[in-house]
Write a protein that holds these residues in place. Structure first.
Motif, short mmCIF file in Angstrom:
data_model
loop_
_atom_site.label_atom_id
_atom_site.label_comp_id
_atom_site.label_asym_id
_atom_site.label_seq_id
_atom_site.Cartn_x
_atom_site.Cartn_y
_atom_site.Cartn_z
N VAL A 77 0.82 -1.21 0.00
CA VAL A 77 0.00 0.00 0.00
C VAL A 77 0.85 1.26 0.00
CG1 VAL A 77 -0.22 0.32 2.50
CG2 VAL A 77 -2.12 0.96 1.00
N LEU A 78 2.12 1.18 0.42
CA LEU A 78 2.98 2.35 0.45
C LEU A 78 3.90 2.42 -0.77
CD1 LEU A 78 3.97 2.51 4.23
CD2 LEU A 78 2.18 3.76 3.02
N ASN A 79 3.69 1.55 -1.71
CA ASN A 79 4.48 1.58 -2.94
C ASN A 79 4.19 2.86 -3.70
OD1 ASN A 79 5.51 1.21 -5.55
ND2 ASN A 79 5.35 -1.03 -5.33
N PRO A 80 5.24 3.66 -4.03
CA PRO A 80 5.01 4.94 -4.73
C PRO A 80 4.30 4.79 -6.06
CG PRO A 80 7.25 4.81 -3.86
CD PRO A 80 6.65 3.45 -3.68
N ASP A 81 4.39 3.60 -6.67
CA ASP A 81 3.75 3.42 -7.98
C ASP A 81 2.23 3.53 -7.90
OD1 ASP A 81 6.25 3.00 -9.03
OD2 ASP A 81 6.13 0.79 -8.92
N GLY A 82 1.66 3.34 -6.72
CA GLY A 82 0.21 3.39 -6.59
C GLY A 82 -0.33 4.72 -6.10
N ASP A 83 0.53 5.75 -6.01
CA ASP A 83 0.09 7.03 -5.42
C ASP A 83 -1.05 7.67 -6.18
OD1 ASP A 83 1.85 6.82 -3.35
OD2 ASP A 83 3.35 8.18 -4.18
N GLU A 84 -0.99 7.62 -7.51
CA GLU A 84 -2.01 8.33 -8.31
C GLU A 84 -3.39 7.73 -8.11
OE1 GLU A 84 -1.03 8.77 -12.39
OE2 GLU A 84 0.92 9.73 -12.01
N ALA A 85 -3.46 6.42 -7.97
CA ALA A 85 -4.76 5.77 -7.84
C ALA A 85 -5.26 5.74 -6.40
CB ALA A 85 -4.68 4.34 -8.38
N ARG A 86 -4.37 6.01 -5.44
CA ARG A 86 -4.73 5.90 -4.04
C ARG A 86 -5.59 7.09 -3.60
NH1 ARG A 86 0.27 5.16 -2.31
NH2 ARG A 86 0.15 2.94 -2.77
N THR A 87 -6.70 6.83 -2.89
CA THR A 87 -7.57 7.89 -2.38
C THR A 87 -7.34 8.06 -0.88
OG1 THR A 87 -9.40 6.43 -1.80
CG2 THR A 87 -9.29 7.23 -4.08
N ASP A 88 -7.86 9.16 -0.33
CA ASP A 88 -7.70 9.41 1.10
C ASP A 88 -8.37 8.33 1.95
OD1 ASP A 88 -6.28 11.65 0.55
OD2 ASP A 88 -7.84 13.09 1.12
N GLU A 89 -9.36 7.63 1.39
CA GLU A 89 -10.07 6.61 2.16
C GLU A 89 -9.38 5.26 2.10
OE1 GLU A 89 -11.65 8.70 -0.02
OE2 GLU A 89 -12.24 10.00 1.67
N THR A 90 -8.35 5.11 1.28
CA THR A 90 -7.65 3.83 1.17
C THR A 90 -7.07 3.43 2.52
OG1 THR A 90 -7.08 4.27 -1.14
CG2 THR A 90 -5.80 2.58 0.01
N VAL A 91 -7.35 2.21 2.96
CA VAL A 91 -6.84 1.73 4.23
C VAL A 91 -5.40 1.26 4.04
CG1 VAL A 91 -7.09 0.00 6.06
CG2 VAL A 91 -9.12 1.05 5.03
N VAL A 92 -4.49 1.78 4.86
CA VAL A 92 -3.08 1.39 4.76
C VAL A 92 -2.68 0.47 5.91
CG1 VAL A 92 -2.44 3.48 3.52
CG2 VAL A 92 -2.26 3.44 6.01
N ALA A 93 -3.43 0.50 7.02
CA ALA A 93 -3.10 -0.36 8.16
C ALA A 93 -4.31 -0.49 9.07
CB ALA A 93 -1.92 0.21 8.94
N ARG A 94 -4.27 -1.53 9.89
CA ARG A 94 -5.30 -1.74 10.92
C ARG A 94 -4.61 -1.89 12.27
NH1 ARG A 94 -7.43 -3.89 6.33
NH2 ARG A 94 -9.65 -3.46 5.97
N VAL A 95 -5.12 -1.16 13.27
CA VAL A 95 -4.60 -1.23 14.63
C VAL A 95 -5.75 -1.63 15.53
CG1 VAL A 95 -3.46 0.00 16.50
CG2 VAL A 95 -2.90 0.56 14.13
N ASP A 96 -5.72 -2.88 16.01
CA ASP A 96 -6.85 -3.43 16.76
C ASP A 96 -8.12 -3.26 15.93
OD1 ASP A 96 -5.18 -4.23 18.77
OD2 ASP A 96 -5.60 -2.52 20.08
N ASP A 97 -9.10 -2.55 16.46
CA ASP A 97 -10.37 -2.41 15.74
C ASP A 97 -10.46 -1.13 14.93
OD1 ASP A 97 -11.26 -4.80 16.87
OD2 ASP A 97 -12.04 -3.78 18.65
N THR A 98 -9.36 -0.37 14.84
CA THR A 98 -9.39 0.89 14.10
C THR A 98 -8.56 0.77 12.82
OG1 THR A 98 -7.42 1.80 15.19
CG2 THR A 98 -9.54 2.14 16.28
N VAL A 99 -8.87 1.64 11.84
CA VAL A 99 -8.13 1.63 10.58
C VAL A 99 -7.31 2.91 10.46
CG1 VAL A 99 -9.83 0.19 9.40
CG2 VAL A 99 -10.04 2.69 9.30
N VAL A 100 -6.21 2.81 9.73
CA VAL A 100 -5.38 3.97 9.39
C VAL A 100 -5.51 4.16 7.89
CG1 VAL A 100 -3.05 4.93 9.35
CG2 VAL A 100 -3.77 3.46 11.26
#
Length: 512
Positions: A206-229
């Protein structure tokens, strides 16, 4: 003692008059001095005093707060006069007016629902997490790192030179050094301790620079317990030194660096979660710091939104500039030296002697000028602006070439010989210049905000100032300083002893 609640449309001029502090202040923006409403008694006995000096509806302003504001390095543009002086009292009153304005904007923001806006809520939550993480790290992970006397003695034996004694200063330094060493050891295994018992999952690639253009602010990059980042939460962390918010090209292109920054963010998220579970939201430090942030952030957000709504068009700003040129533009200034004589004949004679090199302007001013200040100023009138003197003399001075002795020219004060020593050109006279536009816009917005706040005072929220409490606080400070001065003057005091030592150091040697 009874408090009197007084409502104001502008505070400063009235209060200064009430307390007769030896200072004066004019109402800003030409508003008239405020009128007091009928006094209302407040509950306070002669024995029990409060440090509350004003209220804006339910919001209280204390004298302690005003002193904190005054002593804060953030109060740019305000000097810090000596305690107990009329100048300090005047500055405190200025700050009181600012504090009232801030509270009015705060209450207005809440009334308009600005505190329910998503951006504000996110900012507050982010700040709360940061404070909780900091408290959890210091209070739980680090705690009180103890250094025993045995450890200090052992360290001293290993490092001290022969014959050296373990003084209190050395013991303090050793304890600090050993504590820092233990702290550094803790930090090396901190991440594993932070994430104990927490579930952390990072989305692959998810942190690969090649995907920056397609990535939206809502894209989940990580999960911490029951919350998402989400990408929107961490995107700002991924910018390089040349950050441009709208330019993806400035995002970091290193997976390793991105991962490092994401790990720090996740660590803080985990510590915030654990901090809440540990009850750190009840910590006095947390409550104080987050409370201050919520209020300050809300005021700044509301002020910014108001100013954005008030942004004038070019024509409106030009009309304002034309109507306020005297307040915006900086007129031409000239540094002038002058000799004033009784008669035209005497003035012409002195001029001839100066032109012939027999006299300097300084000598002429000191020996011949009838200006009563000439012996002290040597004719130096300082910087003068156009229109500030006698009309005939003023026109002559501002047409005179620099470094040319001009005159004599007559005024009601006598016959003048004039020399222009320096010229400072007029500034901010063209709205097309960026600096002039910025200055004009700042003044325009300032007046809009002042008018808005005055309306809030009049129509929306009750402002009350307890002038007897304010006067009591001023008196208390003055008496405190007077007491210190009296103590310092007493024989045998520390101050008198230091003065004697200083005199002994700087006094000439009696033997000489």
């Amino acid at each position: 003692m009874r408090h009197h609640n007084i409502s104001f449309t502008r505070l400063t001029p009235f209060v200064l008059g009430v307390f007769l502090l030896g200072a004066c202040s004019e109402p800003s923006n030409g508003t008239s001095a405020p009128q007091a409403t009928a006094p209302v008694a407040a509950a306070a006995s002669d024995e029990q005093f409060t440090d509350v000096v004003a209220t804006v509806d339910s919001e209280e302003i204390t004298f302690s707060l005003l002193n904190t504001m005054l002593n804060s390095s953030a109060m740019v543009g305000l000097s810090i006069p000596a305690l107990g002086t009329p100048e300090r009292n005047q500055t405190i009153i200025t700050l009181l007016d600012k504090a009232i304005t801030a509270n009015l904007l705060y209450l207005d923001a809440r009334k308009q629902g600005v505190d329910q806006q998503a951006d504000y809520q996110q900012d507050v939550h982010r700040f709360e997490d940061a404070i909780l993480a900091s408290l959890y790290r210091s209070n739980v992970l680090y705690g009180d790192i103890e250094v025993s006397e045995e450890e200090i003695q052992d360290y001293f034996k290993r490092t001290a030179e022969e014959g050296e004694e373990l003084t209190d200063d050395a013991r303090f330094a050793i304890r600090a050094s050993l504590r820092n060493a233990k702290l550094n050891t803790l930090k090396t295994r901190l991440r594993s301790r932070i994430r104990e018992g927490a579930t952390v999952e990072i989305e692959p690639g998810v942190l690969n620079p090649d995907g920056d253009e397609a990535r939206t602010d809502e894209t989940v990059v990580a999960r911490v317990d029951d919350t998402v980042v989400t990408w929107g939460e961490v995107k700002e962390l991924m910018y390089g030194a040349d950050k441009r918010v709208a330019s993806a090209e400035f995002l970091l292109d290193s997976d390793t660096e991105r991962q490092k920054r994401l790990d720090v963010y996740i660590d803080n998220r985990v510590m915030a979660i654990k901090g809440r579970a540990a009850g750190l939201e009840s910590d006095p430090s947390y409550l104080e710091r987050t409370g201050e942030y919520r209020k300050t952030r809300l005021i700044n957000l509301h002020r910014g939104q108001l100013i954005s709504e008030w942004t004038p068009g070019d024509e409106e700003l030009k009309v304002f500039f034309d109507a306020n040129k005297d307040r915006i533009s900086v007129p031409e200034m000239r540094k002038v030296q002058m000799v004033v004589l009784k008669t035209q004949a005497e003035a012409e004679d002195i001029k001839q002697r100066i032109d012939a090199g027999e006299l300097t302007m300084f000598q002429a001013a000191m020996e011949h000028s009838i200006d009563p200040r000439a012996k002290q100023t040597l004719g130096d009138m300082g910087w003068v602006s156009h229109g500030s003197g006698f009309p005939e003399l003023d026109e002559f001075t501002f047409f005179l070439e620099p470094d040319v002795l001009g005159g004599p020219v007559e005024s009601p004060a006598g016959w003048h010989l004039v020399k222009v020593l320096d010229v400072q050109d007029a500034q901010l006279i063209n709205l097309g210049e960026p600096q002039t536009r910025r200055t004009t816009l700042r003044l325009y917005m300032g007046e809009k905000l002042d008018s808005y706040v005055i309306e809030l005072r009049k129509n929306d929220f009750k402002v009350a100032v307890f002038e007897d409490e304010l006067a009591r606080q001023f008196k208390r400070e003055a008496e405190f300083i007077a007491g210190l001065t009296e103590q310092a003057a007493q024989e045998g005091s520390i101050t008198s002893a230091r003065e004697a030592d200083l005199q002994e150091l700087i006094a000439p040697d009696a033997r000489d």
